[in-house]
Write a protein that holds these residues in place. Structure first.
Motif, PDB file in Angstrom:
ATOM      1  N   LYS A   1      -5.741  12.170   7.026  1.00 21.35           N
ATOM      2  CA  LYS A   1      -5.577  10.717   6.986  1.00 21.35           C
ATOM      3  C   LYS A   1      -6.132  10.069   5.717  1.00 21.35           C
ATOM      4  O   LYS A   1      -6.419   8.888   5.694  1.00 21.35           O
ATOM      5  CB  LYS A   1      -6.222  10.048   8.216  1.00 21.35           C
ATOM      6  N   THR A   2      -6.277  10.821   4.638  1.00 18.78           N
ATOM      7  CA  THR A   2      -6.744  10.289   3.366  1.00 18.78           C
ATOM      8  C   THR A   2      -5.572   9.681   2.605  1.00 18.78           C
ATOM      9  O   THR A   2      -4.492  10.265   2.570  1.00 18.78           O
ATOM     10  CB  THR A   2      -7.361  11.410   2.506  1.00 18.78           C
ATOM     11  N   GLU A   3      -5.771   8.499   1.992  1.00 21.57           N
ATOM     12  CA  GLU A   3      -4.731   7.905   1.167  1.00 21.57           C
ATOM     13  C   GLU A   3      -4.805   8.524  -0.224  1.00 21.57           C
ATOM     14  O   GLU A   3      -5.870   8.580  -0.838  1.00 21.57           O
ATOM     15  CB  GLU A   3      -4.906   6.396   1.065  1.00 21.57           C
TER      16      GLU A   3
ATOM     17  N   ALA B   7       0.828  -1.210   0.000  1.00 22.15           N
ATOM     18  CA  ALA B   7       0.000   0.000   0.000  1.00 22.15           C
ATOM     19  C   ALA B   7       0.864   1.263   0.000  1.00 22.15           C
ATOM     20  O   ALA B   7       0.498   2.263  -0.585  1.00 22.15           O
ATOM     21  CB  ALA B   7      -0.928  -0.003   1.207  1.00 22.15           C
ATOM     22  N   GLU B   8       2.048   1.199   0.637  1.00 20.99           N
ATOM     23  CA  GLU B   8       2.908   2.382   0.721  1.00 20.99           C
ATOM     24  C   GLU B   8       3.439   2.786  -0.654  1.00 20.99           C
ATOM     25  O   GLU B   8       3.685   3.948  -0.909  1.00 20.99           O
ATOM     26  CB  GLU B   8       4.100   2.145   1.657  1.00 20.99           C
TER      27      GLU B   8
ATOM     28  N   ARG C  43       1.894   2.636  -3.513  1.00 21.57           N
ATOM     29  CA  ARG C  43       0.877   3.211  -4.385  1.00 21.57           C
ATOM     30  C   ARG C  43       0.628   4.681  -4.084  1.00 21.57           C
ATOM     31  O   ARG C  43       0.149   5.412  -4.933  1.00 21.57           O
ATOM     32  CB  ARG C  43      -0.438   2.447  -4.248  1.00 21.57           C
ATOM     33  N   GLY C  44       0.900   5.114  -2.885  1.00 22.29           N
ATOM     34  CA  GLY C  44       0.633   6.499  -2.533  1.00 22.29           C
ATOM     35  C   GLY C  44       1.072   6.823  -1.127  1.00 22.29           C
ATOM     36  O   GLY C  44       1.856   6.095  -0.525  1.00 22.29           O
ATOM     37  N   ARG C  45       0.546   7.926  -0.630  1.00 23.88           N
ATOM     38  CA  ARG C  45       0.876   8.376   0.722  1.00 23.88           C
ATOM     39  C   ARG C  45      -0.401   8.720   1.469  1.00 23.88           C
ATOM     40  O   ARG C  45      -1.442   8.952   0.863  1.00 23.88           O
ATOM     41  CB  ARG C  45       1.776   9.617   0.661  1.00 23.88           C
ATOM     42  N   VAL C  46      -0.280   8.780   2.791  1.00 24.89           N
ATOM     43  CA  VAL C  46      -1.414   9.144   3.634  1.00 24.89           C
ATOM     44  C   VAL C  46      -1.175  10.554   4.150  1.00 24.89           C
ATOM     45  O   VAL C  46      -0.098  10.871   4.652  1.00 24.89           O
ATOM     46  CB  VAL C  46      -1.568   8.154   4.809  1.00 24.89           C
ATOM     47  N   CYS C  47      -2.176  11.398   4.027  1.00 22.31           N
ATOM     48  CA  CYS C  47      -2.084  12.774   4.507  1.00 22.31           C
ATOM     49  C   CYS C  47      -2.026  12.774   6.028  1.00 22.31           C
ATOM     50  O   CYS C  47      -2.807  12.089   6.689  1.00 22.31           O
ATOM     51  CB  CYS C  47      -3.298  13.570   4.013  1.00 22.31           C
TER      52      CYS C  47
ATOM     53  N   CYS D  38      -2.306  17.889  -0.583  1.00 20.02           N
ATOM     54  CA  CYS D  38      -3.462  17.007  -0.408  1.00 20.02           C
ATOM     55  C   CYS D  38      -4.691  17.609  -1.103  1.00 20.02           C
ATOM     56  O   CYS D  38      -5.052  18.754  -0.837  1.00 20.02           O
ATOM     57  CB  CYS D  38      -3.753  16.810   1.074  1.00 20.02           C
TER      58      CYS D  38
END
Length: 74
Positions: free
Chosen positions: A14-16, A3-4, A6-10, A29
């Protein structure tokens, strides 16, 4: 696929967010407008015109070195 990768978490909302979305939005974001960390050269690329940025190599006798020496007490 992790999962890491594919993107990042704000950190704020806390949105991916997918990497391609972050690249298009300069690591801001889309949900809350939080500015995520950005590598220095990538940040310069968002501010400078294409192929116009020239990195300077500062010498020891460059005036900013004298100014910084005099500001050590602050």
């Amino acid at each position: 696929m992790k999962a890491e990768s594919r993107g990042r978490v704000c950190k704020r909302c806390k949105t991916e967010i997918l990497r391609d979305v972050l690249d298009k939005r300069d690591s801001i974001c889309p949900e809350c407008g939080y500015y995520m960390r950005l590598h220095a050269y990538k940040r310069i690329g968002t501010l400078a015109d294409n192929n116009k940025f020239i990195e300077w190599e500062l010498k020891k006798n460059f005036p900013i070195h004298y100014m910084m020496k005099s500001m050590k007490g602050y």
